[in-house]
Each structure stands twice: as C-alpha cells, then as structure tokens.
Design a protein around this motif. Structure first.
Motif, short mmCIF file in Angstrom:
data_model
loop_
_atom_site.label_atom_id
_atom_site.label_comp_id
_atom_site.label_asym_id
_atom_site.label_seq_id
_atom_site.Cartn_x
_atom_site.Cartn_y
_atom_site.Cartn_z
N THR A 1 -72.87 32.69 -58.32
CA THR A 1 -71.80 32.14 -57.23
C THR A 1 -72.38 32.61 -55.82
O THR A 1 -72.31 33.79 -55.75
CB THR A 1 -70.45 32.43 -57.79
N GLY A 2 -72.39 31.95 -55.10
CA GLY A 2 -72.54 32.35 -53.62
C GLY A 2 -71.39 32.06 -52.67
O GLY A 2 -70.54 31.21 -53.18
N CYS A 3 -71.19 32.74 -51.57
CA CYS A 3 -70.00 32.70 -50.75
C CYS A 3 -70.78 32.86 -49.32
O CYS A 3 -71.79 33.59 -49.13
CB CYS A 3 -69.06 33.59 -50.94
N ALA A 4 -70.13 32.43 -48.32
CA ALA A 4 -70.53 32.52 -47.00
C ALA A 4 -69.51 32.27 -45.90
O ALA A 4 -68.45 31.71 -46.50
CB ALA A 4 -71.81 31.69 -46.70
N ILE A 5 -69.75 32.39 -44.70
CA ILE A 5 -68.71 31.80 -43.74
C ILE A 5 -69.48 30.95 -42.96
O ILE A 5 -70.38 30.98 -42.31
CB ILE A 5 -68.47 32.97 -42.81
N THR B 1 -66.05 31.05 -39.10
CA THR B 1 -64.76 31.65 -39.38
C THR B 1 -64.23 31.19 -40.81
O THR B 1 -63.39 31.65 -41.56
CB THR B 1 -63.71 31.22 -38.25
N ILE B 2 -64.89 29.96 -41.12
CA ILE B 2 -64.30 29.34 -42.48
C ILE B 2 -65.14 29.74 -43.92
O ILE B 2 -66.31 29.76 -44.05
CB ILE B 2 -64.67 27.86 -42.49
N PRO B 3 -64.30 30.45 -44.50
CA PRO B 3 -64.81 30.85 -45.76
C PRO B 3 -65.09 29.73 -47.03
O PRO B 3 -64.19 29.04 -47.27
CB PRO B 3 -63.53 31.92 -46.43
N VAL B 4 -66.34 29.90 -47.53
CA VAL B 4 -66.76 28.89 -48.54
C VAL B 4 -67.40 29.35 -49.82
O VAL B 4 -68.22 30.52 -49.32
CB VAL B 4 -67.45 27.68 -47.63
N CYS B 5 -67.29 29.00 -50.76
CA CYS B 5 -68.17 29.44 -52.06
C CYS B 5 -68.51 28.12 -52.76
O CYS B 5 -68.25 27.12 -52.60
CB CYS B 5 -67.35 30.15 -52.96
N TRP B 6 -69.74 28.49 -53.53
CA TRP B 6 -70.26 27.51 -54.41
C TRP B 6 -71.04 27.91 -55.49
O TRP B 6 -71.05 29.25 -55.70
CB TRP B 6 -71.56 26.74 -53.44
N GLY B 7 -71.43 27.04 -56.60
CA GLY B 7 -72.16 27.43 -57.82
C GLY B 7 -71.22 27.53 -58.91
O GLY B 7 -70.33 26.69 -58.87
N MET B 8 -71.53 28.72 -59.71
CA MET B 8 -70.47 28.82 -61.04
C MET B 8 -69.08 28.95 -60.61
O MET B 8 -68.89 29.77 -59.62
CB MET B 8 -71.35 29.76 -61.76
N GLY B 9 -68.17 28.53 -61.16
CA GLY B 9 -66.81 28.68 -60.77
C GLY B 9 -65.79 28.74 -62.10
O GLY B 9 -64.69 28.73 -61.81
N SER C 1 -71.87 21.98 -53.97
CA SER C 1 -71.70 21.90 -52.39
C SER C 1 -70.68 23.13 -52.33
O SER C 1 -69.67 23.12 -52.98
CB SER C 1 -71.39 20.68 -51.80
N PRO C 2 -70.63 23.75 -51.15
CA PRO C 2 -69.64 24.64 -50.72
C PRO C 2 -68.23 24.13 -50.64
O PRO C 2 -68.01 23.06 -50.14
CB PRO C 2 -70.01 25.26 -49.40
N VAL C 3 -67.35 24.85 -51.26
CA VAL C 3 -65.81 24.50 -51.06
C VAL C 3 -65.16 25.64 -50.38
O VAL C 3 -65.49 26.64 -50.34
CB VAL C 3 -65.40 24.13 -52.50
N VAL C 4 -64.06 25.13 -49.49
CA VAL C 4 -63.32 26.28 -48.59
C VAL C 4 -62.50 26.88 -49.80
O VAL C 4 -61.61 26.54 -50.21
CB VAL C 4 -62.55 25.31 -47.55
N VAL C 5 -62.55 28.14 -49.44
CA VAL C 5 -61.44 29.22 -50.07
C VAL C 5 -60.13 29.23 -49.54
O VAL C 5 -60.17 29.04 -48.25
CB VAL C 5 -61.95 30.59 -50.03
N ASN C 6 -59.02 29.17 -50.32
CA ASN C 6 -57.84 29.07 -49.91
C ASN C 6 -57.49 30.48 -49.52
O ASN C 6 -56.19 30.89 -49.99
CB ASN C 6 -57.00 28.85 -51.22
N LEU C 7 -58.00 30.92 -48.48
CA LEU C 7 -57.37 32.07 -47.79
C LEU C 7 -56.24 31.86 -46.73
O LEU C 7 -56.50 30.90 -46.10
CB LEU C 7 -58.60 32.67 -46.92
N PRO C 8 -55.42 32.86 -46.88
CA PRO C 8 -54.25 32.46 -45.75
C PRO C 8 -54.74 32.35 -44.33
O PRO C 8 -55.53 33.50 -44.03
CB PRO C 8 -53.39 33.78 -46.01
#
Length: 666
Positions: free
Chosen positions: A199-203, A207-215, A231-238
């Motif tokens: 699983t990968g994550c990036a900004i 500013t926008i947090p996203v992750c992709w891969g195994m979930g 494809s990257p999906v946006v993390v539900n951060l406050p």
C-alpha cells in the motif's frame, strides 16, 4: 549541537550499528560513528540501516546478504561503513534488502542490493552490491525504498518501479512489475511518498492525503476495504489536508495542519495504530493522542517524534515555518514544518537575512569577507550557485564574497557589492527582472546594466527596484502588468527606468506592487485589488506612486505580498491591504485600504510582511509575529491556523525577514 544517530530493537546482524551483534536492545543505543561526525539523514530497512553525514558521506550497516550495504561484498557489518565509490550523497533510503541514494552534486539516483522484482530500477533483475545508476537522467528530489518497490520524485512528477502484484506502483495497472521508473498517478504531482509494503500513500498537490494499492485491512483510509485499488483515493482525514503521511503496508498514519494531530488507520495488529483499542482494523482515520513533527511506520510499528520543548536558541541565525524545500537550512526537509525557531546550520556569524519564496539568503561577516549564503529551492538558479535543476539545497551554500546587501524575491535574488556599490541579480528572468537587458535566466550574480551605485535594492515577484546612493533616485525594472514599475503605463522593461524625479529614502518591490518612502511619506503603486496601496482608493491598479493615507514621517515599509506594513512617526507598526489571515494584526480578519495600528505594547524598529504573515522587531529586539500559521510561521510552537494579533516569539533579534510560510531572524 552535533546530531547523532541512535537505534534500538533487534540486533542479530548488527543492524543497530553499535559495533556488536549482541541481543536485542530496548533503549536507544548510539550508532558507532566518530565523535565529530554529525548526521543529516537516516533510514532504517528490514535488517540494515543507512545514513548521510553532514558532510554528505553515505554509510550503511547491518545485514548484507543481498549486498544492501553497497560495499562491494555481501559481508554484514555491525558498524557504519562507507558506501563503495560514492563520495557525496544527498538523500538516502533503506528498503527491505536494498538501498538507494542520490548524488549530492547532480541528484542522479543510484540503487543497490536485492533486485528480484526490479526495485533497483536498472532495467534488469540482477542484484548488485555496489551503487548502480537507475535508468533515468532526471534529477531526483525524493526517493523512498519499500519492501520490493521504489518511488521517487523528479521534475515535479512521481515515478515508481519494482513489484506491482497489488497495484502498489500506482499507474492503474495490476500484476506487471516494472524494471525502471514509470510515471504514475497520471503525472499528478505527489510528494512525501511512502510505500513500504503493498500500500502506498502520498500527499497530492501539497496538501491532499491519498493512498492506493492493497486495502483489505482498511489501510486506504477512505471508509472502504477493497482488495486492491489501482489509483489513489483521498483519505478521510478531518479537514481533508495533511502535512505528513506514512504507510507500513498494513496500516497508515498522517498528521494534519494547524494542530499537527496524528491519525492512523488500517490494521491494528499488536496495537500498531496507537489508539488504545483492541479492534482488529479501522478503515477511516482514528485520532492518536500525539502531535508529532516527524514519523515513520514499517510492518507492525509506528515511530513518531514530538516537537522539542527545550530552550529556544538565543544566538546565531534561526528559522521557522515551512521547510518543504529545505529553506530553513536544517540539513534536511523532514520535518516539513517547524513551529518554533531552530538554528540554521553553520551560520553563526550571519548579520542580515532575507527570506525568499521557498529559499533563503543571509549575509555572513566571515573574516570580513561579507559573504552571501543561500539555500532552499533552486529551480530557477535563485541561489546563485551556477545551477538550476529543481534541486533542494538543504544547508547554507556560499554564493559569493564582497557584498553588503541581499534581497531574496520570488525566484530571483539581488545584492549590492560592498566595494563598488554595483547592483547584481540572478535567478529567473522571464520578465527582465535581472536588469541586464535580456530575459535570459542567470544562475550566478549578474551586474545590473545602467544603474549607478546602489544604496538599497529589493527583489519582488517578477520585478526589482533600487535606490541609488548619492542621488537617491529610484529605479524599477521587470514585469509591469499592474503598473508596478511606476511609469504611468503597463510596459515592462528589462533595464532600470527611473520612478519619477523625486528623491527616495527607500523602495521595496512586492508581489505585484511597489512602495517607497520620500519626504512627504510613503507612496505605493501597482496592484490594488485588496487595498494594498494603502491609499483608500478602489482602483484595481495604480500606475504611478500614490501617497499612503496619513503616512507623513513613516519609514521601514515592507510589502512583499498583498499586505503592506510600515513604522509610523510614533514608532508604531501600521499595516494595510489583505487581512483575511489576520495579517493586519488589529484583532480582525478584514481587508483594509487604509493603514491600521498594530498594538505591540511598545515601540518598533523593524517590520517584515511576508504576505500572509507579518513579523516585527521592537526597540529592545523582541520579535512578534501574526497572521497565517498553518505551517508554523508565527514561531510559537503551535499550528493554530491564524493569529489576528501579535504573538511574542521568545527570541531576541537584530534582523528579521518574513516571506510566504517561513521566517528568518538573526
């Protein structure tokens, strides 16, 4: 203070670097480095670790069965050893059984160690025990090694290579491994890439947090548990924004702006989320009772460091705020933000500072050489060191000797010779802001054409202004799309042209406006869409100098962004223009087209407006700041988003400079 390296945990192959292979250690143990060797970057893999010293020497230690130490053998080492034939490194990253690093000079990327899935990026599956150049000619600004994949940032785009059985490379494809860098995320700009497991994550876009891969364990953080997401999906951060993010493969963590609050999600095996819950997993972010400035996660563990709470530095050059391009001079750009003053590396003798946009410069009285040092982003040659290749220079670098004045702008810098008073500029020149009659970018100091001896000079966004010594004539050059050259027209100029026939005490070039002080007070001209001319007029542009309301006897004007400030005849700070981030400093968040008083409780001798935040220095050298604080630019150890009234920083200074999201003081 020399930064040393410490490790703890398993030590069966010497991965703690202490010189032994004794049993596991549960307390931090110092890595066996010579006494005076300082560390600028450190990275831990599975059973080995690597670092770069403050003099750019790359070293690794621990397990070496796949050649991951890069020492031309597969013999393990219980203490740091120099990487083979690699004399100067910029950044370094240790993966599961491989490592990668960039050359400090060219930013070219090299990798070594296990290559079962093509994670070395050398277009084959051969493992190497010495650094081997990745199949790319680009300059790399980030690199992160995972278990069997690698990602990096070059030319403002993200590339990944290696294993892809769970879509972890992020290029919308499943199964096919990649043996050399491939552009991912559709070319969108990502940074802070973290990809240890599948699983990968990036900004994204800063500013926008996203992750992709195994979930399947919720590690994407979007409220779902898909087996794979390509494809990257946006993390539900406050709040929807992050300042840092990390992925262990099974769980992920991020910190948010303002508070630096830590959130984690995904697998909670062994309590790896740190939330005091026994639940197996969470597919949305859960708050952790911690506010770190730096963090990392691998396998079942998460490591984070909270802001230091010791005394503030009281001597030398200090910096705080955004550090995403190394502009705070800490030798690293991680942590990306500092919310309290920290000493800039190696410039104890600095006596004047100038904060540019994502870079910084200082004057240093080094054996009476009066040297300019610059550091940070160098994509347009604004550091003046002879290159321009998107590099981040993380420590102060000498530009030239023999200067008495320096001004850092948006992407260009100007200075005045201490021997001849001649003006020199360098960096971006698309609008002619260098003043040499061309629009050619300059990567070293270049003499301004046709300007007599200069008293002061100011580099703005895309234009420059100066006052000559003796005659006190003001000149401006560069872009003029809002009338910022003060000529009564919108015609640009790549050569200095005089601003009226009046005598000027000072002049400053802002983003799209200019201001200066004359006997009658302060005048401003250029863009006025937020009242930044201080004239009370509603005109969008003013093409000639126009008097600021009530400014008789004022001095020390500062106007880089859409907020301008000065010191009035009673030695009080006044500000005008944009106030939506509280930068007017009067307790409100409103724009104003006329100057308003800022209450410091005492007299001021200097004020510096960075556009979104402002700092001032009082007669007894106390420093106060106010305005936007999302990245810690106010310097009071918080990330509260804005302050609409002055806050005392807690240091004494003789010079200050604010620009965008960071501040310098000496």
């Amino acid at each position: 203070m020399i930064k040393r390296a410490y490790c703890w945990g398993a030590n069966n192959v010497g991965q703690l670097g202490s010189g032994s292979t004794s049993q596991s250690v549960s307390t931090p143990t110092e890595v066996a480095l010579p006494a005076q060797v300082a560390v600028s970057v450190i990275s831990a893999g599975l059973d080995h670790a690597c670092l770069v010293t403050s003099t750019f020497v790359p070293m690794c230690w621990g397990g070496n069965a796949a050649g991951q130490l890069g020492i031309n053998s597969t013999t393990a080492s219980s203490q740091p050893v120099g990487v083979f034939n690699f004399t100067a490194a910029g950044i370094i990253s240790a993966g599961e059984s491989f490592s990668c690093a960039t050359l400090q000079s060219t930013k070219q990327l090299y990798c070594w160690g296990l290559n079962t899935y093509g994670q070395l990026g050398v277009n084959n599956l051969v493992s190497y025990s010495v650094p081997t150049k990745v199949q790319s000619t680009m300059s790399w600004t980030e690199v992160v090694c995972g278990q069997s994949m690698t990602c990096g940032v070059a030319a403002d785009s993200t590339y990944c290579w290696g294993r892809n059985d769970a879509g972890q490379l992020g290029f919308n494809s499943l199964g096919a491994n990649r043996l050399m860098p491939v552009l991912v995320f559709g070319g969108e700009y990502m940074n802070r890439v973290s990809a240890w497991g599948r699983t990968g994550c990036a900004i994204k876009n800063g500013t926008i947090p996203v992750c992709w891969g195994m979930g399947s364990m919720g590690q994407l953080g979007n409220g779902a548990n898909p087996l794979v997401t390509l494809s990257p999906v946006v993390v539900n951060l406050p709040g929807g924004k992050a300042v840092a993010i990390t992925s262990s493969g099974d769980h992920s963590c991020a910190t948010v702006p303002d508070t630096n609050q830590l959130y984690c999600w995904g697998s909670n095996q062994a309590g790896s989320l740190g939330i005091g819950s026994a639940a197996a997993s969470f597919n949305t972010p859960e708050a952790v009772d911690f506010q770190p400035t730096i963090m990392a996660s691998k396998n079942l563990n998460t490591l984070a460091a909270a802001p230091e709470s010791g005394p503030l530095p009281q001597v030398g050059l200090v910096a705080w705020g955004s550090n995403t391009y190394g502009q705070l001079g800490q030798g690293t750009y991680n942590p990306p933000y500092l919310n309290r003053p920290a000493a800039v590396r190696g410039l104890w003798q600095a006596y004047a500072v100038s904060a540019g946009s994502y870079y910084s410069c200082a004057l240093v009285d080094e054996e009476f050489l009066h040297s300019i040092f610059c550091w940070g982003l160098n994509n347009y040659g604004q550091l003046g060191i002879g290159t321009a290749n998107n590099e981040f220079v993380r420590t102060p670098t000498r530009v030239a000797n023999g200067y008495r004045y320096v001004s850092a702008g948006f992407r260009h810098t100007c200075a005045i010779s201490s021997s001849t008073d001649a003006a020199y500029c360098w960096g971006e020149n698309l609008s002619g802001q260098i003043g040499d009659g061309t629009t050619t970018m300059r990567t070293v100091p270049t003499k301004v054409t046709g300007l007599a001896a200069a008293l002061t000079i100011s580099a703005g966004r895309t234009h420059t202004c100066a006052v000559t010594s003796g005659s006190l004539a003001a000149y401006c050059w560069g872009a003029n799309d809002y009338g910022q050259l003060g000529q009564g027209n919108l015609i640009p100029s790549s050569l200095p042209i005089r601003v009226t026939t009046r005598l000027w005490d000072e002049i400053v070039a802002g983003s799209y406006q200019s201001c200066g002080a004359v006997d009658g007070g302060i005048s401003c001209w250029g863009l006025n869409n937020q009242g930044q001319s201080g004239t009370g007029l509603t005109s969008q542009t003013l093409t000639q100098p126009t008097l600021v309301v009530g400014s008789t006897g004022w001095r020390g004007v500062s106007a880089f962004g859409p907020t301008a400030c000065a010191i009035n005849s009673n030695s009080k700070v006044v500000c005008w223009g944009r106030g939506t981030e509280g930068q007017i400093g009067n307790g409100s968040s409103n724009n104003t087209s006329t100057p308003l008083l800022v209450d410091l409780g005492t007299e001021a001798v200097q004020v510096s407006s960075g556009g979104d935040h402002v700092c001032a220095r009082t007669h007894n050298d106390d420093v106060y700041c106010w305005g936007e604080n999302e990245y810690g630019a106010i310097g009071i150890a918080t990330y509260v988003s804005t302050y609409n009234a002055p806050r005392q920083v807690g240091i004494l200074a003789r010079d200050i400079s604010a620009n965008y999201d960071n501040t310098l003081a000496v």
